[in-house]
Design an enzyme around this catalytic site. Structure first.
Site, PDB file in Angstrom:
ATOM      1  N   ARG A  35      88.911  44.687  55.576  1.00 17.34           N
ATOM      2  CA  ARG A  35      88.187  45.307  56.700  1.00 17.34           C
ATOM      3  C   ARG A  35      89.095  45.520  57.907  1.00 17.34           C
ATOM      4  NH1 ARG A  35      82.147  42.626  56.789  1.00 17.34           N
ATOM      5  NH2 ARG A  35      81.489  43.426  54.778  1.00 17.34           N
ATOM      6  N   ASP A 143      71.572  46.384  69.830  1.00 17.27           N
ATOM      7  CA  ASP A 143      72.510  45.806  68.864  1.00 17.27           C
ATOM      8  C   ASP A 143      73.787  45.482  69.621  1.00 17.27           C
ATOM      9  OD1 ASP A 143      72.591  45.907  65.513  1.00 17.27           O
ATOM     10  OD2 ASP A 143      74.533  45.687  66.500  1.00 17.27           O
TER      11      ASP A 143
HETATM   12  C1  LIG Z   1      72.015  43.384  58.613  1.00 18.12           C
HETATM   13  S1  LIG Z   1      71.801  44.229  60.157  1.00 18.12           S
HETATM   14  C2  LIG Z   1      70.029  44.164  60.303  1.00 18.12           C
HETATM   15  C3  LIG Z   1      69.448  45.468  60.752  1.00 18.12           C
HETATM   16  C4  LIG Z   1      67.929  45.533  60.805  1.00 18.12           C
HETATM   17  N1  LIG Z   1      67.370  44.580  61.760  1.00 18.12           N
HETATM   18  C5  LIG Z   1      67.327  45.295  59.436  1.00 18.12           C
HETATM   19  O1  LIG Z   1      66.734  44.237  59.205  1.00 18.12           O
HETATM   20  O2  LIG Z   1      67.402  46.181  58.575  1.00 18.12           O
HETATM   21  C6  LIG Z   1      72.410  43.018  61.316  1.00 18.12           C
HETATM   22  C7  LIG Z   1      72.764  43.594  62.692  1.00 18.12           C
HETATM   23  O3  LIG Z   1      72.926  42.506  63.621  1.00 18.12           O
HETATM   24  C8  LIG Z   1      73.899  42.872  64.564  1.00 18.12           C
HETATM   25  N2  LIG Z   1      74.404  41.661  65.256  1.00 18.12           N
HETATM   26  C9  LIG Z   1      75.219  40.707  64.771  1.00 18.12           C
HETATM   27  N3  LIG Z   1      75.476  39.781  65.707  1.00 18.12           N
HETATM   28  C10 LIG Z   1      74.778  40.143  66.818  1.00 18.12           C
HETATM   29  C11 LIG Z   1      74.640  39.589  68.125  1.00 18.12           C
HETATM   30  N4  LIG Z   1      75.268  38.464  68.490  1.00 18.12           N
HETATM   31  N5  LIG Z   1      73.864  40.248  69.011  1.00 18.12           N
HETATM   32  C12 LIG Z   1      73.215  41.390  68.661  1.00 18.12           C
HETATM   33  N6  LIG Z   1      73.315  41.959  67.453  1.00 18.12           N
HETATM   34  C13 LIG Z   1      74.089  41.350  66.532  1.00 18.12           C
HETATM   35  C14 LIG Z   1      74.925  43.608  63.727  1.00 18.12           C
HETATM   36  O4  LIG Z   1      75.720  44.454  64.526  1.00 18.12           O
HETATM   37  C15 LIG Z   1      74.059  44.351  62.716  1.00 18.12           C
HETATM   38  O5  LIG Z   1      73.824  45.693  63.123  1.00 18.12           O
END
Ligand SMILES: C[S@@+](CC[C@H](N)C(=O)[O-])C[C@H]1O[C@@H](n2cnc3c(N)ncnc32)[C@H](O)[C@@H]1O
Lengths: 276, 131
Positions: A35, A143
């Protein structure tokens, strides 16, 4: 392929944990190098060592790109039938009843990734709840990934593959327009959603309170103290009668005393004690 | 729960059939729209139809339109599963009476997801395993 040294890996882990609360875990060196190499290519940085160096010196573009590369943005429209079913059959009807006099509804999708989740909510509201047309309905979608991820969310343009996952065809033809090989969501739906960068570790106090709060499939990346801390602040942004929905495999299990688990319309959600 | 699978490819019919492994359904297959109409009548109507669009003799759209005209049986749920991916085609299919539309190739999970959405997550097909 150039790989990563232990020292560099530790710096990276430290960065991810400090900025996003993400616990990378052990033994993923190969994936990590792959990555990071990708990031080097896009930013035209000569090597991983160079990249980690710039990260360490706090270069903004580098930290945004690295953070995005190391987080999982996996999502889809109407992901999981359970919660979306419950939102339609129970949660929104209840909130409509309770907010009838002020005609206002505030929804927050924390960790919205590329936007499929908030847009699914917006389409549900337009399609199933015409009585909300003259309400003030606000969907805040946030996000931490403020680069490509939120950009894509704001653009509201998805590939054939992305609209083939979870989005019922009647909604596809009603709310999207085909543009070449992609599909663009309608202005009306886009206008219902506001995208913003918010780090769950530093939720601004002025964000407001919400009737419905979705924080799905993100807590899994955090350790227990971090989860506890995030749930503590989420709970402060939940209206007294509001609903918090987590991902399917995410359980509170004593991480927050003020939130209680309820089964609503066959889905699990959390509410302030005595809210039901 | 009676299900009719309509596709001129035996392979595709097999792939779709496999999606229902372990579920409580009674499956029938047809190789084109005309064959499907005959099957639909002889089985006394059915609950769900998964049909291709491009087939010889009678295509999937004509078949769906024909069913909508007057089948003499309660209307089944219909999903069109095809390689056609232009918006006007999808609109045509939904307007003809399809409940959903899927692009080939597809994942079995995606089909079941959509069926859960159309039939409701509590539908007996998902709760009762085949005896
Ligand atoms: C697997 S996705 C989930 C998306 C959606 N909520 C779903 O359930 O389909 C996880 C998201 O969490 C975000 N994320 C990770 N750490 C975070 C943080 N500390 N604050 C805000 N967002 C975060 C990532 O950028 C990513 O877009």
């Amino acid at each position: 392929m150039p790989s990563i040294t232990t020292g560099e890996l530790n710096l990276l882990k430290d960065f991810l944990y400090r900025t996003a609360g993400i616990d990378l875990g052990e033994g993923k060196e190969y994936l990590v190098s792959a990555r990071l190499n990708e990031v080097c290519r896009t930013l035209q940085i000569s090597s991983i060592s160079n990249l980690i160096g710039q990260l360490h010196r706090g270069k903004k573009a580098v930290s945004v790109a690295v953070l995005e590369a190391m987080t999982t943005n996996e999502t889809s429209f109407f992901r999981d039938a359970g919660p979306f079913g419950a939102i339609t059959t129970d949660i929104l009807p209840d909130l409509i009843e309770k907010n009838r006099s002020k005609k206002q509804l505030n929804i927050w999708c924390a960790a919205c990734s590329t936007g499929q989740e908030p847009y699914s909510l917006a389409m549900t509201i337009r399609d199933r709840f015409p009585e909300l047309n003259n309400w003030r309905v606000k969907i805040l979608a946030t996000d931490i990934a403020e680069g490509k991820v939120l950009e894509k969310a704001r653009a509201g343009t998805y590939t054939q593959l992305e609209v083939s996952r979870g989005l019922p065809a009647p909604l596809l033809i009603k709310y999207f327009k085909q543009k070449g090989r992609d599909w663009e969501i309608s202005q009306d739906i886009r206008d219902m959603v506001t995208f913003k960068k918010v780090n769950l570790l530093e939720i601004p106090a002025f964000l407001g309170t919400f009737d419905l709060l979705l924080c799905r499939n993100v807590l899994i990346y955090f350790d227990n103290p971090t989860k506890q801390r995030i749930l503590g602040s989420l709970q402060k942004h939940l209206c007294p009668q509001g609903y918090l929905i987590l991902g399917g495999s995410e359980l509170l299990l004593g991480l927050n005393q003020k939130l209680q688990r309820y089964s609503v319309g066959g889905a699990t959600c959390y509410r302030h004690e005595g809210a039901a | 729960m009676k299900v009719l699978i309509v596709d001129d490819s035996r392979f595709v019919r097999k792939v779709i059939r496999k999606c229902f492994d372990g579920l409580d359904v009674n499956l029938r297959e047809a190789a084109d729209g005309k064959d499907a109409l005959e099957n639909f009548r002889s089985m006394g109507g059915c609950d769900l139809i998964l049909t291709d669009w491009n087939m010889p003799v009678m295509d999937g759209l004509e078949f769906v339109q024909e069913l909508a005209r007057d089948s003499g049986f309660p209307a089944p749920k219909i999903v069109m599963i095809t390689t056609e991916n232009e918006q006007f085609k999808i609109v045509q299919a939904i307007e003809a009476g399809c409940d959903d539309y899927m692009m080939k190739p597809f994942q079995p999970d995606e089909l079941l997801n959509r069926l859960r959405n159309i039939l409701g997550p509590d539908h007996e097909m998902f709760s009762k395993a085949r005896a």
